[in-house]
Design a protein around this motif. Sequence first.
Motif, PDB file in Angstrom:
ATOM      1  N   HIS A  33      18.782  -2.412 -10.150  1.00 44.88           N
ATOM      2  CA  HIS A  33      17.654  -3.088 -10.791  1.00 44.88           C
ATOM      3  C   HIS A  33      17.365  -4.441 -10.140  1.00 44.88           C
ATOM      4  CE1 HIS A  33      17.169  -0.013 -13.754  1.00 44.88           C
ATOM      5  NE2 HIS A  33      18.373  -0.175 -14.233  1.00 44.88           N
ATOM      6  N   LYS A  34      17.726  -4.567  -8.860  1.00 44.21           N
ATOM      7  CA  LYS A  34      17.336  -5.744  -8.080  1.00 44.21           C
ATOM      8  C   LYS A  34      16.422  -5.265  -6.956  1.00 44.21           C
ATOM      9  CE  LYS A  34      21.346  -8.697  -8.933  1.00 44.21           C
ATOM     10  NZ  LYS A  34      22.148  -9.788  -8.369  1.00 44.21           N
ATOM     11  N   THR A  35      15.357  -6.007  -6.723  1.00 45.42           N
ATOM     12  CA  THR A  35      14.327  -5.513  -5.830  1.00 45.42           C
ATOM     13  C   THR A  35      14.456  -6.052  -4.421  1.00 45.42           C
ATOM     14  OG1 THR A  35      12.987  -7.254  -6.776  1.00 45.42           O
ATOM     15  CG2 THR A  35      12.528  -5.035  -7.513  1.00 45.42           C
ATOM     16  N   GLN A  36      13.722  -5.398  -3.520  1.00 49.11           N
ATOM     17  CA  GLN A  36      13.578  -5.849  -2.149  1.00 49.11           C
ATOM     18  C   GLN A  36      12.385  -6.801  -2.049  1.00 49.11           C
ATOM     19  OE1 GLN A  36      16.665  -4.738  -0.738  1.00 49.11           O
ATOM     20  NE2 GLN A  36      15.414  -4.426   1.056  1.00 49.11           N
ATOM     21  N   VAL A  37      11.194  -6.263  -2.200  1.00 51.68           N
ATOM     22  CA  VAL A  37       9.962  -7.057  -2.118  1.00 51.68           C
ATOM     23  C   VAL A  37       9.236  -7.058  -3.453  1.00 51.68           C
ATOM     24  CG1 VAL A  37       7.702  -7.282  -0.998  1.00 51.68           C
ATOM     25  CG2 VAL A  37       9.703  -6.585   0.346  1.00 51.68           C
ATOM     26  N   PHE A  38       9.117  -5.871  -4.063  1.00 54.76           N
ATOM     27  CA  PHE A  38       8.400  -5.749  -5.314  1.00 54.76           C
ATOM     28  C   PHE A  38       9.336  -5.970  -6.492  1.00 54.76           C
ATOM     29  CE2 PHE A  38       6.220  -3.195  -2.158  1.00 54.76           C
ATOM     30  CZ  PHE A  38       4.942  -3.707  -2.244  1.00 54.76           C
ATOM     31  N   VAL A  39       8.805  -6.535  -7.573  1.00 54.02           N
ATOM     32  CA  VAL A  39       9.625  -6.767  -8.755  1.00 54.02           C
ATOM     33  C   VAL A  39       9.860  -5.441  -9.452  1.00 54.02           C
ATOM     34  CG1 VAL A  39       9.717  -7.988 -10.972  1.00 54.02           C
ATOM     35  CG2 VAL A  39       8.784  -9.115  -8.957  1.00 54.02           C
ATOM     36  N   ALA A  52       2.021   0.737  -1.778  1.00 57.39           N
ATOM     37  CA  ALA A  52       1.421  -0.304  -2.615  1.00 57.39           C
ATOM     38  C   ALA A  52      -0.038  -0.574  -2.262  1.00 57.39           C
ATOM     39  CB  ALA A  52       2.222  -1.599  -2.476  1.00 57.39           C
ATOM     40  N   GLY A  53      -0.524   0.038  -1.188  1.00 62.01           N
ATOM     41  CA  GLY A  53      -1.911  -0.176  -0.797  1.00 62.01           C
ATOM     42  C   GLY A  53      -2.166  -1.499  -0.109  1.00 62.01           C
ATOM     43  N   LEU A  54      -1.114  -2.114   0.439  1.00 65.62           N
ATOM     44  CA  LEU A  54      -1.284  -3.400   1.113  1.00 65.62           C
ATOM     45  C   LEU A  54      -1.866  -3.234   2.513  1.00 65.62           C
ATOM     46  CD1 LEU A  54       2.043  -5.151   0.049  1.00 65.62           C
ATOM     47  CD2 LEU A  54      -0.249  -5.477  -0.918  1.00 65.62           C
ATOM     48  N   PHE A  55      -1.720  -2.040   3.072  1.00 63.09           N
ATOM     49  CA  PHE A  55      -2.329  -1.700   4.356  1.00 63.09           C
ATOM     50  C   PHE A  55      -2.408  -0.187   4.423  1.00 63.09           C
ATOM     51  CE2 PHE A  55       2.071  -3.227   4.896  1.00 63.09           C
ATOM     52  CZ  PHE A  55       2.729  -2.045   5.182  1.00 63.09           C
ATOM     53  N   THR A  56      -3.046   0.336   5.450  1.00 61.42           N
ATOM     54  CA  THR A  56      -3.296   1.774   5.542  1.00 61.42           C
ATOM     55  C   THR A  56      -2.572   2.389   6.743  1.00 61.42           C
ATOM     56  OG1 THR A  56      -5.230   1.541   6.980  1.00 61.42           O
ATOM     57  CG2 THR A  56      -5.601   1.391   4.582  1.00 61.42           C
ATOM     58  N   ASP A  57      -2.514   3.704   6.731  1.00 62.73           N
ATOM     59  CA  ASP A  57      -1.929   4.419   7.864  1.00 62.73           C
ATOM     60  C   ASP A  57      -2.691   4.102   9.146  1.00 62.73           C
ATOM     61  OD1 ASP A  57       0.081   6.743   6.704  1.00 62.73           O
ATOM     62  OD2 ASP A  57      -1.508   6.245   5.306  1.00 62.73           O
ATOM     63  N   ASP A  58      -4.017   4.058   9.059  1.00 58.09           N
ATOM     64  CA  ASP A  58      -4.815   3.779  10.258  1.00 58.09           C
ATOM     65  C   ASP A  58      -4.483   2.403  10.834  1.00 58.09           C
ATOM     66  OD1 ASP A  58      -6.060   6.206  10.103  1.00 58.09           O
ATOM     67  OD2 ASP A  58      -7.887   5.444   9.159  1.00 58.09           O
ATOM     68  N   GLU A  59      -4.211   1.432   9.958  1.00 59.59           N
ATOM     69  CA  GLU A  59      -3.897   0.084  10.442  1.00 59.59           C
ATOM     70  C   GLU A  59      -2.558   0.047  11.165  1.00 59.59           C
ATOM     71  OE1 GLU A  59      -5.790  -3.257   7.646  1.00 59.59           O
ATOM     72  OE2 GLU A  59      -4.657  -1.754   6.517  1.00 59.59           O
ATOM     73  N   ILE A  60      -1.553   0.714  10.630  1.00 59.48           N
ATOM     74  CA  ILE A  60      -0.244   0.616  11.274  1.00 59.48           C
ATOM     75  C   ILE A  60      -0.146   1.481  12.533  1.00 59.48           C
ATOM     76  CG2 ILE A  60       0.930  -0.033   9.140  1.00 59.48           C
ATOM     77  CD1 ILE A  60       2.172   2.758   9.073  1.00 59.48           C
ATOM     78  N   SER A  77      -1.222 -10.668  -3.516  1.00 61.64           N
ATOM     79  CA  SER A  77      -0.680 -10.081  -4.746  1.00 61.64           C
ATOM     80  C   SER A  77       0.826 -10.275  -4.839  1.00 61.64           C
ATOM     81  CB  SER A  77      -1.012  -8.583  -4.805  1.00 61.64           C
ATOM     82  OG  SER A  77      -0.479  -7.895  -3.674  1.00 61.64           O
ATOM     83  N   VAL A  78       1.506 -10.192  -3.696  1.00 60.25           N
ATOM     84  CA  VAL A  78       2.957 -10.411  -3.677  1.00 60.25           C
ATOM     85  C   VAL A  78       3.264 -11.882  -3.939  1.00 60.25           C
ATOM     86  CG1 VAL A  78       5.018 -10.346  -2.210  1.00 60.25           C
ATOM     87  CG2 VAL A  78       3.388  -8.443  -2.157  1.00 60.25           C
TER      88      VAL A  78
END
Length: 385
Positions: free
Chosen positions: A47-53, A209-217, A311-312
Amino acid sequence: MERAGFASDPSRARGRLVPEEESSFRSCFQRDRDRIIHASAFRRLKHKTQVFVEHEGDNYRTRLTHSIEVAQVARTIAGALGLNPELTEAVALAHDLGHTPFGHTGEDALHALMAPYGGFDHNAQAIRIVTRLERHYAEFDGCNLTWECLEGIAKHNGPVTGDLPWALAECNDAFDLELHTHASAEAQVAALSDDIAYNNHDLLDGLRAGLFTDDEITQLPIIGDCYAEVDRKYPGLDPYRRRHEALRRVFGVMVSDVIDTSRAILAASRAQSVEDIRHLGHPVIRFSEDLWVQLREIRAFLFTRMYRAPSVMEVRARVSRVVEELFPIYLNDPRQMPRHWHGDIEAAADETELARIVSDYISGMTDRFALQDHARLTGKTPLER
């Protein structure tokens, strides 16, 4: 695979702070690994997060799932290089034990609060957990891990020089970890496996999370080639399977590169023992220069588009306040902490010792518990809009 001469040998381990009779069916490094898995601090990583709560979704990585992924990668690399897989796995599983709730955001907040009392360092806190704070055994505090395992936790990222974090200094005074040298190759594998795991899963979590897209990466190095390979082999593949197939190939590129590069470095080093590895003056487990340049570009993308996404950052500011408001409450009224902490509180010689106990308590919290305790003590719900 046959073990290399520079692999850590459990029969030659330097022992434990408290001597113990060896197991008849487990090596000392297997025992270390098992004790880490059974530690309360290890369970709390779920129950400890990496980036997201923690409340933001069930599919994002937690410190626990991340640690398991790091251990899996580390065992694979260790096996390919002829190293000791149990020590490698133990260090990998323990590397995040000292993390606070809310990831690096919580650590930054707690470090600032602890500045008058020696600061806070999650790596040193992991050492404090396995040497003092786990209190389950009759004959010792902590997990009484081997010297090699403690060394790996303390310096898997390289030699530790200059002013030591106080929690690490305490352990080093009792059990000299030779902090000026590099760690074993096993510990170095754990460190690179951490990089491999989080680079890969942060891409997946950011996409989810929708922070970027497959096309972008696909515009990034390594990643674009992996997507193109999947499209050639599986034209018209479902988008989610396409993403998974591409990112697993990214994973494979990183693992293969570390194995090939490290194998060449080890051969050129002519190291014959783990002591040779420690005193070479440079790491032996590395990415190639070309891949390292490419990974820096991926990391720069993740920093801008994920770790510093608006948002983060908004959630980071909110959870920072949770830690910032909990700390003075406990410091001014430490009996708000659970009863089993009261003995430590009464034994504290001064405010610095008390602050370090409060730091131990807060850093051990899960995201969920920190939010609940903050609401209980302040009546606030900082994550509600």
